[in-house]
Write a protein that holds these residues in place. Structure first.
Motif, PDB file in Angstrom:
ATOM      1  N   GLY A   1      28.639  59.506 -38.071  1.00  0.00           N
ATOM      2  CA  GLY A   1      27.991  60.067 -36.905  1.00  0.00           C
ATOM      3  C   GLY A   1      26.756  60.863 -37.307  1.00  0.00           C
ATOM      4  N   THR A   2      25.656  60.647 -36.619  1.00  0.00           N
ATOM      5  CA  THR A   2      24.426  61.393 -36.882  1.00  0.00           C
ATOM      6  C   THR A   2      23.960  62.047 -35.588  1.00  0.00           C
ATOM      7  N   TYR A   3      23.298  63.185 -35.730  1.00  0.00           N
ATOM      8  CA  TYR A   3      22.750  63.877 -34.559  1.00  0.00           C
ATOM      9  C   TYR A   3      21.634  64.794 -35.031  1.00  0.00           C
ATOM     10  N   GLY A   4      20.838  65.267 -34.099  1.00  0.00           N
ATOM     11  CA  GLY A   4      19.738  66.137 -34.462  1.00  0.00           C
ATOM     12  C   GLY A   4      19.008  66.640 -33.239  1.00  0.00           C
ATOM     13  N   SER A   5      18.040  67.523 -33.472  1.00  0.00           N
ATOM     14  CA  SER A   5      17.262  68.085 -32.381  1.00  0.00           C
ATOM     15  C   SER A   5      15.886  68.478 -32.873  1.00  0.00           C
ATOM     16  N   LEU A   6      14.948  68.501 -31.935  1.00  0.00           N
ATOM     17  CA  LEU A   6      13.579  68.964 -32.153  1.00  0.00           C
ATOM     18  C   LEU A   6      13.262  69.932 -31.037  1.00  0.00           C
ATOM     19  N   GLY A   7      12.901  71.174 -31.381  1.00  0.00           N
ATOM     20  CA  GLY A   7      12.692  72.176 -30.358  1.00  0.00           C
ATOM     21  C   GLY A   7      11.459  73.022 -30.589  1.00  0.00           C
TER      22      GLY A   7
END
Length: 378
Positions: free
Chosen positions: A222-228
């Protein structure tokens, strides 16, 4: 951290009267009670030995189901080793459901989770299953949820720290558009909220956050991420975050599940940090529930530098017990924290938890901490 009634008692009283009216209108309605009692003892050492003993309780009133309305009422209390006691309202809201939408009014949780252990783009600060504990952001206000079909949804939030609608600077706003698809989950969110500094009561500013998050499985990984983007009056920054989770079975007959989850955060302009953001008091968005052992370790490990990483490794020993380890650190001053935890159901509604933490700062000074928590669920 508990919710305070502050100046929102009129709204909470109105909601309480509405729930009471629903109960009075339904002569067959029955109210049941449930909740938990906790007793925690802890010992920490830095320059001197500190001991503490705390007791907490949480009671929820379960109401009968209504066709279009869902009331919820939860209170919680705390007693510290100095003898000071607090009685607070954790949840008091009324949710109206109709077709593919619902409107929630009152003291309620708000979660914009996407699988991350720490969600800095949440409406507040979200912690999801870090060291087997979670915290949700919460608001006093209004939340509108509209389903767009196929798992897609739009969520709008308005919150306030004071019940004074004439003062628009006290209002917070947020929106989240969730667009899941085949094999992935994608969201866009933005929020604008008044803030203050927990160490500087004179600070008066507004925090604007906007970003996107994703979650996608690549075979068994499982992969996940964010850009904020984060903006205050005199500074701003851009955050990148990436995480993975993976599980496998071990032991005799492969009955024990091992779960590994790791995350890395970096602020590109080095103007803000996770430690600074967690120290802000965001108007209308507070943590629901107590400060946990995991949260204390988190505050010790979210350092005032541009990056940090964390790793959570847990083993489900059997149906009743779980063992886990957490590792946190950053690259600039090489400050680290190593923690361990063990939980076990004792039967009869009882559960025991043990925690241990070891932290090292930039001067190679060490902080030791151990704690135990006995819980009873009813």
């Amino acid at each position: 951290m508990f919710f305070k009634l502050k100046n929102n008692h009129k709204l909470l009283l109105t909601l309480f009267l509405l729930i009471a009216f629903l109960l009075a209108a339904d002569k067959t309605a029955a109210v049941e009670l449930g909740g938990k009692l906790e007793l925690e003892s802890s010992m920490f050492y830095l320059d001197s030995l500190e001991l503490s003993l705390n007791a907490r309780s949480e009671v929820e009133f379960f109401f009968a189901d209504y066709s279009n309305f869902e009331p919820r009422f939860v209170v919680q209390t705390a007693l510290d080793d100095s003898g000071e006691a607090e009685l607070e309202i954790k949840y008091l809201y009324l949710r109206h459901r109709r077709d593919n939408k619902n409107l929630t009014i009152g003291r309620q949780p708000v979660s914009w989770s996407y699988g991350a252990l720490i969600n800095l783009l949440d409406y507040g600060l979200g912690i999801d299953d870090l060291a087997s504990e979670s915290r949700q952001a919460g608001i006093d206000g209004f939340r509108y949820h509209y389903s767009l079909g196929r798992g897609r949804s739009l969520q709008l939030v308005t919150s306030f720290s004071k019940l004074n609608i004439d003062d628009w600077e006290e209002l917070g706003y947020g929106a989240r558009l969730r667009l899941p698809g085949a094999g992935y989950d994608f969201s866009i969110q933005a929020s604008y909220q008044p803030i203050s500094d927990s160490e500087n009561d004179n600070l008066d500013d507004n925090l604007f956050r906007a970003g996107m998050s994703y979650k996608r499985d690549i075979k068994d990984l499982g992969t996940y991420g964010s850009l904020g983007y984060f903006s205050l009056e005199d500074q701003d920054d851009i955050m990148l975050q990436f995480g993975i989770d993976y599980s496998w079975l071990v032991g005799d007959l492969r009955r024990r599940q091992v779960l590994l989850q790791a995350e890395y955060y970096r602020f590109l302009r080095d103007n803000l940090s996770a430690a600074y953001l967690t120290g802000l008091e965001i108007g209308g968005a507070e943590e629901l529930g107590r400060d946990s052992t995991a949260a204390e370790g988190l505050l010790a490990a979210l350092f005032d530098n541009r990056d940090f990483f964390l790793l959570d490794l847990s083993v489900q020993l059997d149906h009743f017990s779980k063992l886990g380890f957490i590792l946190m650190g950053e690259s600039e001053d090489r400050r680290t924290l190593l923690g361990s935890y063990y939980t076990s159901e004792l039967g009869g509604g009882f559960e025991i938890r043990f925690d241990g933490n070891l932290a090292k700062d930039e001067a190679d000074d060490y902080l030791y901490g151990i704690s135990s928590t006995l819980s009873y669920y009813f």
